[in-house]
Design a protein around this motif. Structure first.
Motif, PDB file in Angstrom:
ATOM      1  N   SER A 108       0.285  -4.750  11.751  1.00 32.76           N
ATOM      2  CA  SER A 108      -0.893  -5.617  11.859  1.00 32.76           C
ATOM      3  C   SER A 108      -0.604  -7.006  11.322  1.00 32.76           C
ATOM      4  O   SER A 108      -0.938  -8.024  11.954  1.00 32.76           O
ATOM      5  N   ASP A 111       0.824  -1.209   0.000  1.00 35.80           N
ATOM      6  CA  ASP A 111       0.000   0.000   0.000  1.00 35.80           C
ATOM      7  C   ASP A 111       0.861   1.264   0.000  1.00 35.80           C
ATOM      8  O   ASP A 111       0.392   2.346   0.326  1.00 35.80           O
ATOM      9  N   LEU A 119       5.031  -1.880   2.502  1.00 33.21           N
ATOM     10  CA  LEU A 119       3.835  -1.764   3.336  1.00 33.21           C
ATOM     11  C   LEU A 119       3.959  -0.553   4.251  1.00 33.21           C
ATOM     12  O   LEU A 119       5.055  -0.233   4.729  1.00 33.21           O
ATOM     13  N   GLU A 140       1.597   0.897   9.623  1.00 31.21           N
ATOM     14  CA  GLU A 140       0.393   0.389  10.282  1.00 31.21           C
ATOM     15  C   GLU A 140       0.017  -1.002   9.758  1.00 31.21           C
ATOM     16  O   GLU A 140      -0.252  -1.926  10.533  1.00 31.21           O
ATOM     17  N   LYS A 141       0.015  -1.148   8.438  1.00 28.47           N
ATOM     18  CA  LYS A 141      -0.344  -2.444   7.852  1.00 28.47           C
ATOM     19  C   LYS A 141       0.717  -3.492   8.158  1.00 28.47           C
ATOM     20  O   LYS A 141       0.404  -4.656   8.431  1.00 28.47           O
TER      21      LYS A 141
END
Length: 246
Positions: A165, A52, A158, A161-162
Motif C-alpha cells: 500500500s 507493524d 512492514l 500488505e502495508k
C-alpha cells in the motif's frame, strides 16, 4: 566466350548486387523516429511508516563438561521458553528455530598437541515473528523469565500488505514529481509535453530496522518491563520518465 571470361563476368555481377544492397536506403526502422525529442526526469517518493511486524531472535546457551548433559539441559530450558512465548498469545507457527550449535571449549593451559575439552557449549536460537509490535517487550520478558539468556536482536519491518500500500503511494508521488520537473523544464524551453516515451522504476529494498539488546540476562530478568520502541522506517521508490515534446 571462354570459361574464364564467363566466370569473371559472373563475379562482377555478384559484386554489383552486393554493393547495391549495402548502399540502399533503409526503409524499415525500429519504430523510433530520429526526430523524436524528449525531456528526461527522475524523482524519488518517500513516506515514513511505523512498523507493524517484529522478528525477535532469542537464544538459550548451556555449558557442561558432558556434551549430552549440556544438550539435555538446553532442550529442557528451550521447551520452557517456547511454552512461555506461546502463553503470551504468539501462534506456534510464528516460532522457528534458526540456529543450533555444539561447540567444544578447550582448556588453554593444556598441552598444545593434546588439548583437552574443558566443557561443551550448546546454543539454540529461535525467531519469534510478532504481528503486534506492542507485544515485543512482553515476549522478551516472558522468554527471559523462562530461562532464555540471549536476545540477539530485534528486526522491525512492514507486513506485505502495508508495504505494498505504501509502495503504491510513493510511486505515485515519484511520478508526480517527475512530471512537475518536466513541466518546469518544458516551460523554460518553450516546448510542450505531448506524451510519455517510457518510464523506469528503480531498485526497491524492503525497509527493515534492527534494534540490539545489550543487557545481560540478570538485568533483563528484572521486574521492570522491557521497553521496546520500533521507531519508523522509510519506504521509498525512484521513477525515471522520458517525456515526449513537440
Amino acid at each position: 566466350m571462354s570459361y574464364l571470361t564467363r566466370k569473371i563476368t559472373l563475379m562482377a555481377a555478384v559484386i554489383m548486387v552486393l554493393c547495391a544492397l549495402c548502399f540502399a536506403p533503409v526503409t524499415a526502422q525500429t519504430g523510433v523516429s530520429p526526430d523524436v525529442k524528449t525531456i528526461s526526469t527522475s524523482a524519488t517518493g518517500e513516506v515514513l511508516a511505523t512498523p507493524d511486524r517484529a522478528d525477535v531472535y532469542l537464544g538459550v546457551q548451556t555449558e557442561n563438561a558432558d556434551v549430552m548433559t549440556a544438550q539435555q539441559e538446553n532442550a529442557q530450558i528451550m521447551n520452557k521458553v517456547v511454552d512461555a512465548i506461546l502463553a503470551t498469545g504468539v501462534p506456534k507457527e510464528n516460532i522457528q528455530t534458526t540456529g543450533y550449535s555444539v561447540y567444544p571449549v578447550y582448556d588453554q593451559s593444556s598441552n598444545l598437541f593434546g588439548q583437552k575439552v574443558k566443557y561443551y557449549q550448546v546454543t539454540n536460537t529461535v525467531q519469534v515473528t510478532l504481528t503486534d509490535v506492542g507485544m515485543t517487550g512482553a515476549v522478551i520478558d516472558a522468554a527471559i523469565a523462562a530461562g532464555a539468556n540471549q536476545v540477539q536482536n530485534i528486526a522491525f519491518s512492514l507486513s506485505p500488505e502495508k508495504e505494498q500500500s505504501l509502495r503504491n503511494e510513493v510511486l505515485t508521488e515519484a511520478v508526480t514529481r517527475t512530471r512537475a520537473d518536466a513541466d518546469a523544464v518544458a516551460a523554460a524551453l518553450g516546448v510542450t509535453i505531448i506524451g510519455v516515451q517510457d518510464a523506469t522504476v528503480g531498485s526497491y529494498y524492503p525497509p527493515v530496522m534492527y534494534r540490539s539488546v545489550n543487557a545481560g540476562a540478570a538485568d533483563m530478568s528484572a521486574a521492570v518491563p522491557t521497553p521496546v520502541e520500533p521507531g519508523q522506517v522509510t519506504v521509498s521508490a525512484t521513477v525515471s520518465v522520458n517525456y515526449l515534446i513537440n
